[in-house]
Write a protein that holds these residues in place. Structure first.
Motif, short mmCIF file in Angstrom:
data_model
loop_
_atom_site.label_atom_id
_atom_site.label_comp_id
_atom_site.label_asym_id
_atom_site.label_seq_id
_atom_site.Cartn_x
_atom_site.Cartn_y
_atom_site.Cartn_z
N LEU A 66 0.83 -1.21 0.00
CA LEU A 66 0.00 0.00 0.00
C LEU A 66 0.86 1.26 0.00
N LEU A 67 1.97 1.23 0.73
CA LEU A 67 2.87 2.38 0.76
C LEU A 67 3.44 2.67 -0.62
N PHE A 68 3.95 1.65 -1.29
CA PHE A 68 4.61 1.87 -2.57
C PHE A 68 3.64 2.09 -3.73
N ALA A 69 2.41 1.60 -3.61
CA ALA A 69 1.43 1.79 -4.69
C ALA A 69 0.61 3.06 -4.50
N THR A 123 16.60 2.64 -14.38
CA THR A 123 16.68 1.21 -14.62
C THR A 123 17.51 0.57 -13.51
N LEU A 124 16.89 -0.37 -12.80
CA LEU A 124 17.55 -1.10 -11.73
C LEU A 124 17.86 -2.52 -12.22
N PRO A 125 18.94 -3.14 -11.72
CA PRO A 125 19.37 -4.45 -12.24
C PRO A 125 18.29 -5.54 -12.22
N ILE A 126 17.62 -5.76 -11.15
CA ILE A 126 16.66 -6.86 -11.06
C ILE A 126 15.25 -6.41 -11.42
N LEU A 127 14.87 -5.21 -11.02
CA LEU A 127 13.50 -4.73 -11.18
C LEU A 127 13.21 -4.14 -12.56
N GLY A 128 14.22 -3.76 -13.30
CA GLY A 128 14.00 -3.13 -14.59
C GLY A 128 13.78 -1.64 -14.45
N VAL A 134 12.08 1.60 -13.23
CA VAL A 134 11.32 1.96 -12.05
C VAL A 134 11.14 3.48 -12.03
N GLU A 135 9.93 3.92 -11.64
CA GLU A 135 9.67 5.35 -11.51
C GLU A 135 9.96 5.77 -10.07
#
Length: 140
Positions: A25-28, A101-106, A108-109
């Protein structure tokens, strides 16, 4: 309180699930329903579940947290987010975002709204748990 192993086990599993949903909920929250306030209430309810299933004294030994520091830290983060935009000549609480662009997550905003929500999250956890533990300590 009697040592109830099934209650402790169910509480630990439930706390993990509720905390996971709280962080979701925090991140969304800046793009979807949710955010720092409701995520913090979920996290506080998970910690209250630990207080209820174990004991106030036991959890205070395991998690020796001083909640007024949480409140002050969260306020500094939330206010710092608003003030930082004025330092660059924009109105108070102007939102900025960057795609990274993060290594594992791709891709990210990253947004300043997330930092504001994080500050609100920390403040609400601190206030809710300070109130609940203060009331619980009066009963002892």
């Amino acid at each position: 309180m009697k040592n109830n192993i099934s209650l402790h086990t169910v509480a630990q599993i439930s706390v993990f699930i509720v905390l996971s949903f709280s962080f979701y909920l925090l991140f969304a929250g800046h793009n979807n329903p949710g955010g720092g306030f409701i995520g913090a209430l979920m996290a506080a309810s998970a910690i209250v579940l630990l207080y209820v299933s174990f004991d106030l004294k036991t959890i205070k030994n395991v998690l020796p947290l001083y909640y007024p520091y949480f409140i002050a830290t969260g306020l500094l983060i939330a206010m710092g987010t608003g003030v930082s935009s004025t330092l660059f000549g924009y109105p108070f609480l102007t939102q900025f975002f960057q795609y990274t662009t993060l290594p594992i997550l791709g891709e990210v905003e990253l947004t300043t709204a997330l930092m504001f929500d994080l500050g609100v999250f920390i403040v609400v956890i601190g206030i809710a748990l300070l109130i609940i533990t203060t009331i619980a300590e009066d009963d002892e």
